[in-house]
Design a protein around this motif. Structure first.
Motif, PDB file in Angstrom:
ATOM      1  N   LEU A  94     -45.505  62.500 -23.459  1.00 44.17           N
ATOM      2  CA  LEU A  94     -44.244  62.624 -24.189  1.00 44.17           C
ATOM      3  C   LEU A  94     -44.544  63.059 -25.615  1.00 44.17           C
ATOM      4  CD1 LEU A  94     -42.658  59.265 -22.957  1.00 44.17           C
ATOM      5  CD2 LEU A  94     -42.391  61.531 -21.927  1.00 44.17           C
ATOM      6  N   ASN A  95     -44.157  64.274 -25.975  1.00 46.24           N
ATOM      7  CA  ASN A  95     -44.548  64.831 -27.270  1.00 46.24           C
ATOM      8  C   ASN A  95     -43.493  64.652 -28.353  1.00 46.24           C
ATOM      9  OD1 ASN A  95     -46.963  65.826 -26.126  1.00 46.24           O
ATOM     10  ND2 ASN A  95     -45.896  67.652 -25.393  1.00 46.24           N
ATOM     11  N   THR A  96     -42.259  64.363 -27.977  1.00 44.42           N
ATOM     12  CA  THR A  96     -41.179  64.322 -28.965  1.00 44.42           C
ATOM     13  C   THR A  96     -40.386  63.028 -28.846  1.00 44.42           C
ATOM     14  OG1 THR A  96     -39.556  65.367 -27.495  1.00 44.42           O
ATOM     15  CG2 THR A  96     -40.959  66.833 -28.807  1.00 44.42           C
ATOM     16  N   SER A  97     -39.651  62.719 -29.916  1.00 42.74           N
ATOM     17  CA  SER A  97     -38.761  61.552 -29.896  1.00 42.74           C
ATOM     18  C   SER A  97     -37.696  61.703 -28.821  1.00 42.74           C
ATOM     19  CB  SER A  97     -38.095  61.386 -31.265  1.00 42.74           C
ATOM     20  OG  SER A  97     -39.034  60.990 -32.242  1.00 42.74           O
ATOM     21  N   TYR A  98     -37.242  62.920 -28.597  1.00 43.81           N
ATOM     22  CA  TYR A  98     -36.242  63.196 -27.564  1.00 43.81           C
ATOM     23  C   TYR A  98     -36.770  62.774 -26.197  1.00 43.81           C
ATOM     24  CZ  TYR A  98     -33.091  66.014 -24.610  1.00 43.81           C
ATOM     25  OH  TYR A  98     -32.189  66.434 -23.660  1.00 43.81           O
ATOM     26  N   GLN A  99     -37.997  63.174 -25.872  1.00 42.48           N
ATOM     27  CA  GLN A  99     -38.575  62.829 -24.569  1.00 42.48           C
ATOM     28  C   GLN A  99     -38.775  61.326 -24.432  1.00 42.48           C
ATOM     29  OE1 GLN A  99     -42.126  65.242 -24.785  1.00 42.48           O
ATOM     30  NE2 GLN A  99     -41.188  66.941 -23.642  1.00 42.48           N
ATOM     31  N   VAL A 100     -39.189  60.675 -25.512  1.00 41.31           N
ATOM     32  CA  VAL A 100     -39.387  59.222 -25.469  1.00 41.31           C
ATOM     33  C   VAL A 100     -38.053  58.515 -25.249  1.00 41.31           C
ATOM     34  CG1 VAL A 100     -40.124  57.197 -26.780  1.00 41.31           C
ATOM     35  CG2 VAL A 100     -41.455  59.314 -26.905  1.00 41.31           C
ATOM     36  N   ALA A 101     -37.005  58.987 -25.927  1.00 44.55           N
ATOM     37  CA  ALA A 101     -35.688  58.378 -25.761  1.00 44.55           C
ATOM     38  C   ALA A 101     -35.200  58.507 -24.314  1.00 44.55           C
ATOM     39  CB  ALA A 101     -34.687  59.029 -26.718  1.00 44.55           C
ATOM     40  N   ILE A 102     -35.390  59.690 -23.719  1.00 47.11           N
ATOM     41  CA  ILE A 102     -35.014  59.894 -22.318  1.00 47.11           C
ATOM     42  C   ILE A 102     -35.780  58.918 -21.417  1.00 47.11           C
ATOM     43  CG2 ILE A 102     -35.186  61.488 -20.354  1.00 47.11           C
ATOM     44  CD1 ILE A 102     -32.982  62.382 -22.091  1.00 47.11           C
ATOM     45  N   GLN A 103     -37.088  58.793 -21.673  1.00 46.28           N
ATOM     46  CA  GLN A 103     -37.917  57.901 -20.863  1.00 46.28           C
ATOM     47  C   GLN A 103     -37.458  56.450 -20.990  1.00 46.28           C
ATOM     48  OE1 GLN A 103     -40.241  58.772 -18.753  1.00 46.28           O
ATOM     49  NE2 GLN A 103     -41.021  56.744 -18.235  1.00 46.28           N
ATOM     50  N   LEU A 104     -37.141  56.020 -22.196  1.00 47.21           N
ATOM     51  CA  LEU A 104     -36.689  54.645 -22.402  1.00 47.21           C
ATOM     52  C   LEU A 104     -35.356  54.395 -21.692  1.00 47.21           C
ATOM     53  CD1 LEU A 104     -37.558  54.101 -26.173  1.00 47.21           C
ATOM     54  CD2 LEU A 104     -38.647  53.011 -24.211  1.00 47.21           C
ATOM     55  N   ILE A 105     -34.446  55.353 -21.773  1.00 48.38           N
ATOM     56  CA  ILE A 105     -33.162  55.209 -21.086  1.00 48.38           C
ATOM     57  C   ILE A 105     -33.381  55.047 -19.583  1.00 48.38           C
ATOM     58  CG2 ILE A 105     -31.036  56.433 -20.459  1.00 48.38           C
ATOM     59  CD1 ILE A 105     -31.181  57.718 -23.300  1.00 48.38           C
ATOM     60  N   ASN A 106     -34.267  55.880 -19.034  1.00 46.44           N
ATOM     61  CA  ASN A 106     -34.531  55.807 -17.590  1.00 46.44           C
ATOM     62  C   ASN A 106     -35.224  54.506 -17.201  1.00 46.44           C
ATOM     63  OD1 ASN A 106     -33.293  58.234 -17.023  1.00 46.44           O
ATOM     64  ND2 ASN A 106     -35.183  59.431 -17.190  1.00 46.44           N
TER      65      ASN A 106
END
Length: 405
Positions: A94-106
């Motif tokens: 996960l390279n970006t805050s956006y990707q991390v946020a998506i992962q946390l939501i999931n």
């Protein structure tokens, strides 16, 4: 009788040597555990969790201590009536805050309500994250393992301030950031440093005595009695201590030595099995490490191998850049600018394929890094065979290939 039968000679519980095994007791980390307990204490008091930043090289116990303490914390929170939820995600891919946020939501949503990796406005993703966190309520501890892979720090800034900014009302959220990169903290903006690094815990490398104690305790679980003599434990620990105090390497070596003993059909592991296991692991590490590099990474590595064989290392990045540009020309590939080429050198150092040492020549020479090869060149050339075929060989490389043939 079938082809497969249970092992009754060597391994009793082989998984006790794996990375995901959680020991009942953490060895060699008393001081770090005490600091960690103090940092997590507000959770039991019902207060806002402190944000904790752990850093140290791979294999020094950061993740194991985190799993152990969060397990203890959840048990104690239940006893004292504290509503606690822990969420863990690995940021390696996960390279970006956006990707991390998506992962946390999931992580927080049920399997039938997962988000796709892309395609949503950033603001909407953040709002969904606040909604999911607030729906949990109580105290939430988010563990971001390998947090240094995140290239922007917007989420690391927003989560600690979510409650103060009115994004969260029902939940109190804290972050545990785990990093192998000592310099990652320096790359963060000052506003993020003050929040994410509210509590800092540095994990030093294990020494040989600590590694022996860790291996001995794991061996008691993993092997049958009298299978692992003291000298085998000592040898595996010595290798781990030499390779940056990495308990993971020592445990992998002990497990591989056990596999060698099983293959040989013997009843005890010997030092010779450890030597054989180390050679096998080294080959696998190099093959996997080189396979994970890009084409440019292969070209940078081949340039360094050439300089090594010519006796020109340790050397500065600018000398490697000169050779790298020649290698690129022979491979009909565009060369990278020096800064990007150095990124590949640093990746090689992180993988343990190369080493990087800082030099300080004072006011006259200034500070700079020198790079050298830190891996068996025969194995590297074997892993780089396609690059060698495309680029060609120097006299020194040809001599090396002739000797290893």
């Amino acid at each position: 009788m079938g082809l497969f039968q249970p092992d009754t000679e060597i391994f009793r519980h082989r998984d006790a040597l794996r990375e995901d095994y959680q020991p009942e007791e953490i060895i060699g980390r008393d001081q770090e555990l005490q600091q960690y307990i103090s940092a997590l204490q507000p959770v039991i008091n019902g207060d806002q969790p402190a944000n904790v930043f752990l850093y140290g090289k791979a294999g020094v116990g950061k993740t194991a201590c985190t799993r152990y303490l969060l397990s203890e914390l959840k048990a104690d929170a239940t006893e004292y009536g504290v509503d606690l939820t822990t969420v863990r995600t690995n940021c390696e891919d996960l390279n970006t805050s956006y990707q991390v946020a998506i992962q946390l939501i999931n992580e927080l949503r049920p399997p039938d309500d997962q988000l796709k990796p892309t395609g949503y406005p950033r603001r909407q993703v953040n709002e969904w994250l606040w909604e999911e966190l607030d729906a949990i309520g109580g105290t939430v501890v988010i563990v971001l393992d390998e947090v240094d892979h995140i290239e922007d720090d917007s989420l690391l800034y927003q989560i600690p301030r979510a409650r103060a900014n009115g994004n969260l009302e029902e939940s109190k959220v804290g972050i545990v950031g785990i990093s192998n990169d000592f310099k990652f903290r320096e790359s963060l903006s000052s506003k993020v440093q003050s929040s994410l690094c509210e509590k800092e815990i540095q994990f030093p490398a294990y020494d040989a005595n600590e590694l022996r104690a860790i291996l001995r305790r794991r061996a008691e679980v993993a092997f049958y009695d009298d299978v692992v003599p003291t000298e085998v434990i000592a040898k595996c620990a010595a290798f781990g201590a030499k390779d940056a105090g990495d308990a993971r390497q020592s445990l992998d070596l002990l497990m591989e030595a056990g596999d060698v003993a099983v293959e040989r059909g013997v009843e005890r592991i010997t030092e010779a099995h450890v030597d054989e296991a180390r050679a096998s692991l080294e080959r696998s590490r190099i093959v996997d490490g080189v396979a994970g590099l890009t084409q440019q990474g292969h070209l940078v590595l081949y340039a360094l191998v050439m300089l090594h064989e010519e006796g020109e290392t340790p050397t500065r990045a600018r000398a490697i850049q000169d050779r790298y540009e020649i290698v690129c020309d022979r491979a009909a590939a565009d060369s990278l600018v020096p800064r990007r080429m150095r990124d590949h050198l640093n990746e090689l150092a992180m993988l343990g394929i190369a080493s990087r040492v800082e030099r300080n020549k004072g006011e006259v020479g200034g500070r700079y890094y020198e790079y050298s090869l830190d891996t068996n060149p025969d194995l590297l050339l074997e892993a780089l065979d396609e690059t060698v075929d495309v680029v060609g060989v120097t006299e020194a490389i040809e001599n090396r290939l002739d000797r290893s043939a």
